[in-house]
Design a protein around this motif. Structure first.
Motif, PDB file in Angstrom:
ATOM      1  N   ASN A 104      -4.279   0.855  -1.783  1.00  0.00           N
ATOM      2  CA  ASN A 104      -5.359   1.669  -2.343  1.00  0.00           C
ATOM      3  C   ASN A 104      -6.382   2.105  -1.296  1.00  0.00           C
ATOM      4  O   ASN A 104      -7.423   2.654  -1.655  1.00  0.00           O
ATOM      5  CB  ASN A 104      -6.076   0.884  -3.453  1.00  0.00           C
ATOM      6  CG  ASN A 104      -5.155   0.607  -4.627  1.00  0.00           C
ATOM      7  OD1 ASN A 104      -4.385   1.464  -5.043  1.00  0.00           O
ATOM      8  ND2 ASN A 104      -5.215  -0.611  -5.151  1.00  0.00           N
ATOM      9  N   SER A 108      -1.563   3.534   3.838  1.00  0.00           N
ATOM     10  CA  SER A 108      -2.324   4.277   2.822  1.00  0.00           C
ATOM     11  C   SER A 108      -1.443   4.663   1.633  1.00  0.00           C
ATOM     12  O   SER A 108      -1.920   4.739   0.499  1.00  0.00           O
ATOM     13  CB  SER A 108      -2.945   5.531   3.446  1.00  0.00           C
ATOM     14  OG  SER A 108      -1.946   6.408   3.920  1.00  0.00           O
ATOM     15  N   ARG A 109      -0.148   4.877   1.879  1.00  0.00           N
ATOM     16  CA  ARG A 109       0.767   5.262   0.797  1.00  0.00           C
ATOM     17  C   ARG A 109       1.115   4.082  -0.103  1.00  0.00           C
ATOM     18  O   ARG A 109       1.397   4.269  -1.290  1.00  0.00           O
ATOM     19  CB  ARG A 109       2.035   5.872   1.400  1.00  0.00           C
ATOM     20  CG  ARG A 109       2.935   6.582   0.392  1.00  0.00           C
ATOM     21  CD  ARG A 109       3.979   7.437   1.065  1.00  0.00           C
ATOM     22  NE  ARG A 109       4.919   6.641   1.852  1.00  0.00           N
ATOM     23  CZ  ARG A 109       5.041   6.703   3.157  1.00  0.00           C
ATOM     24  NH1 ARG A 109       4.256   7.512   3.855  1.00  0.00           N
ATOM     25  NH2 ARG A 109       5.936   5.958   3.790  1.00  0.00           N
ATOM     26  N   HIS A 110       1.071   2.864   0.426  1.00  0.00           N
ATOM     27  CA  HIS A 110       1.483   1.690  -0.350  1.00  0.00           C
ATOM     28  C   HIS A 110       0.326   0.761  -0.698  1.00  0.00           C
ATOM     29  O   HIS A 110       0.546  -0.394  -1.096  1.00  0.00           O
ATOM     30  CB  HIS A 110       2.551   0.912   0.417  1.00  0.00           C
ATOM     31  CG  HIS A 110       3.853   1.641   0.551  1.00  0.00           C
ATOM     32  ND1 HIS A 110       4.119   2.493   1.603  1.00  0.00           N
ATOM     33  CD2 HIS A 110       4.945   1.674  -0.240  1.00  0.00           C
ATOM     34  CE1 HIS A 110       5.324   2.997   1.455  1.00  0.00           C
ATOM     35  NE2 HIS A 110       5.856   2.516   0.354  1.00  0.00           N
ATOM     36  N   ARG A 168      -0.090   6.101   7.743  1.00  0.00           N
ATOM     37  CA  ARG A 168       0.462   6.767   6.551  1.00  0.00           C
ATOM     38  C   ARG A 168       1.153   5.766   5.636  1.00  0.00           C
ATOM     39  O   ARG A 168       1.019   5.834   4.409  1.00  0.00           O
ATOM     40  CB  ARG A 168       1.442   7.871   6.966  1.00  0.00           C
ATOM     41  CG  ARG A 168       0.779   9.132   7.489  1.00  0.00           C
ATOM     42  CD  ARG A 168       1.759  10.300   7.485  1.00  0.00           C
ATOM     43  NE  ARG A 168       2.921  10.013   8.324  1.00  0.00           N
ATOM     44  CZ  ARG A 168       3.006  10.325   9.614  1.00  0.00           C
ATOM     45  NH1 ARG A 168       1.976  10.907  10.220  1.00  0.00           N
ATOM     46  NH2 ARG A 168       4.091  10.053  10.306  1.00  0.00           N
ATOM     47  N   PHE A 169       1.902   4.839   6.225  1.00  0.00           N
ATOM     48  CA  PHE A 169       2.612   3.859   5.398  1.00  0.00           C
ATOM     49  C   PHE A 169       1.629   2.983   4.629  1.00  0.00           C
ATOM     50  O   PHE A 169       1.790   2.765   3.426  1.00  0.00           O
ATOM     51  CB  PHE A 169       3.516   2.987   6.269  1.00  0.00           C
ATOM     52  CG  PHE A 169       4.329   1.990   5.490  1.00  0.00           C
ATOM     53  CD1 PHE A 169       5.584   2.328   5.022  1.00  0.00           C
ATOM     54  CD2 PHE A 169       3.844   0.714   5.206  1.00  0.00           C
ATOM     55  CE1 PHE A 169       6.335   1.419   4.284  1.00  0.00           C
ATOM     56  CE2 PHE A 169       4.576  -0.192   4.478  1.00  0.00           C
ATOM     57  CZ  PHE A 169       5.828   0.163   4.015  1.00  0.00           C
ATOM     58  N   GLU A 216       9.549  -1.026   5.380  1.00  0.00           N
ATOM     59  CA  GLU A 216      10.239   0.061   4.681  1.00  0.00           C
ATOM     60  C   GLU A 216      11.330  -0.482   3.757  1.00  0.00           C
ATOM     61  O   GLU A 216      11.527   0.025   2.644  1.00  0.00           O
ATOM     62  CB  GLU A 216      10.850   1.037   5.687  1.00  0.00           C
ATOM     63  CG  GLU A 216       9.844   1.908   6.415  1.00  0.00           C
ATOM     64  CD  GLU A 216       9.323   3.056   5.563  1.00  0.00           C
ATOM     65  OE1 GLU A 216       9.633   3.101   4.350  1.00  0.00           O
ATOM     66  OE2 GLU A 216       8.604   3.913   6.108  1.00  0.00           O
ATOM     67  N   THR A 242      -7.683   4.507   1.741  1.00  0.00           N
ATOM     68  CA  THR A 242      -7.449   5.887   2.180  1.00  0.00           C
ATOM     69  C   THR A 242      -7.161   5.900   3.680  1.00  0.00           C
ATOM     70  O   THR A 242      -7.503   4.958   4.408  1.00  0.00           O
ATOM     71  CB  THR A 242      -8.670   6.767   1.890  1.00  0.00           C
ATOM     72  OG1 THR A 242      -9.794   6.263   2.630  1.00  0.00           O
ATOM     73  CG2 THR A 242      -8.997   6.751   0.395  1.00  0.00           C
ATOM     74  N   GLU A 243      -6.552   6.991   4.151  1.00  0.00           N
ATOM     75  CA  GLU A 243      -6.286   7.107   5.580  1.00  0.00           C
ATOM     76  C   GLU A 243      -7.575   7.078   6.385  1.00  0.00           C
ATOM     77  O   GLU A 243      -7.640   6.469   7.458  1.00  0.00           O
ATOM     78  CB  GLU A 243      -5.519   8.407   5.865  1.00  0.00           C
ATOM     79  CG  GLU A 243      -4.066   8.389   5.412  1.00  0.00           C
ATOM     80  CD  GLU A 243      -3.289   9.570   5.965  1.00  0.00           C
ATOM     81  OE1 GLU A 243      -3.744  10.172   6.973  1.00  0.00           O
ATOM     82  OE2 GLU A 243      -2.233   9.899   5.399  1.00  0.00           O
TER      83      GLU A 243
END
Length: 254
Positions: free
Chosen positions: A193, A189-191, A186-187, A117, A195-196
């Protein structure tokens, strides 16, 4: 008798003068020896290249150590050492970018997420490169950088969150594990390419790991799945970081 005493006194007076600078010189020599010994113990060599650089290199090596101290024979990276370094990089105006070198087996989930983070929230350009391995909680740390690289022979193990030691077998324990797992998914997939759905598939795949469930991803496969941006080495990572620094300073025309 008096002449003998006089001669003794004269000998004492005429003894060589003590140079006040010599103790300081001796202390400097001792400091150099201590520094050399420390370098040999920590780095296996007597000296390290001294270079004024605008790039800070941070290494995540071995096991990410969290709230519990690991046994002394384990190679660890202590998160209480890493976090102040990240803060210092963010505050130091001479440092314009950071490269994160990973060769880790994973470790404490919350400590790894805290490091990830902080890297993701930095205002300065960051690049990560996985050399050897970036397993378990090393995956979020690797994808936290603005651009991520992986060596062709490096691997990344994606698996569910696990607990060691005494575990209370109640529904709340499993709910806690599931929530922690969701935070990691979530972290990542958010940072990156990936997917979840794809990351969950890699995490819970059976038959790929001999004694566990999950997936061992190697080099190009990590890029194919979208976990890592590019395959490359240290020169590629530094070239990209320098390009990002120049772009952030407005030196590259769009």
């Amino acid at each position: 008798m008096s002449e003998d005493r006089l001669n003794i006194k004269n000998d004492q007076v005429e003894s060589p003068e003590v140079n006040p600078e010599r103790p300081a010189e001796g202390a400097d020599e001792q400091k150099k020896k201590d520094a050399t010994l420390q370098a040999i113990q920590q780095l296996g060599q007597t000296n390290v290249p001294q270079l004024e650089s605008n790039v800070f290199c941070m290494s995540i090596i071995g096991q990410v150590e969290g709230h519990l101290v690991m046994p002394p024979h384990n190679k660890t990276t202590k998160y209480e050492h890493i976090i102040p370094q990240i803060v210092a990089v963010e505050q130091n105006p001479k440092i314009e970018g950071m490269v994160v070198i990973l060769n880790t087996v994973g470790g404490d989930v919350e400590a790894g997420l805290a490091i990830a983070e902080m890297i993701a929230s930095m205002s300065k350009p960051t690049v990560s490169i996985v050399l050897g391995g970036g397993h378990s909680i090393g995956v979020p740390i690797a994808v936290a950088a603005d651009t991520s690289f992986i060596a062709e022979t490096a691997t990344m193990t994606v698996h569910p969150v696990r607990l060691t030691g005494l575990v209370i077998g109640v529904p709340q324990t499993f709910e806690y594990l599931e929530k922690m797992q969701d935070r990691v998914i979530r972290f990542v997939s958010r940072h990156s390419n990936v997917t979840e759905e794809k990351f969950r598939e890699l995490m819970f795949r059976t038959g790929d790991l001999a004694r566990d469930i999950g997936t061992n991803v190697i080099g190009k496969d990590a890029v194919k799945y979208g976990l890592i941006d590019r395959v490359g080495g240290i020169s590629d990572a530094l070239a990209e970081l320098n390009r990002m620094i120049a772009e952030s300073k407005g030196e590259i025309l769009q």
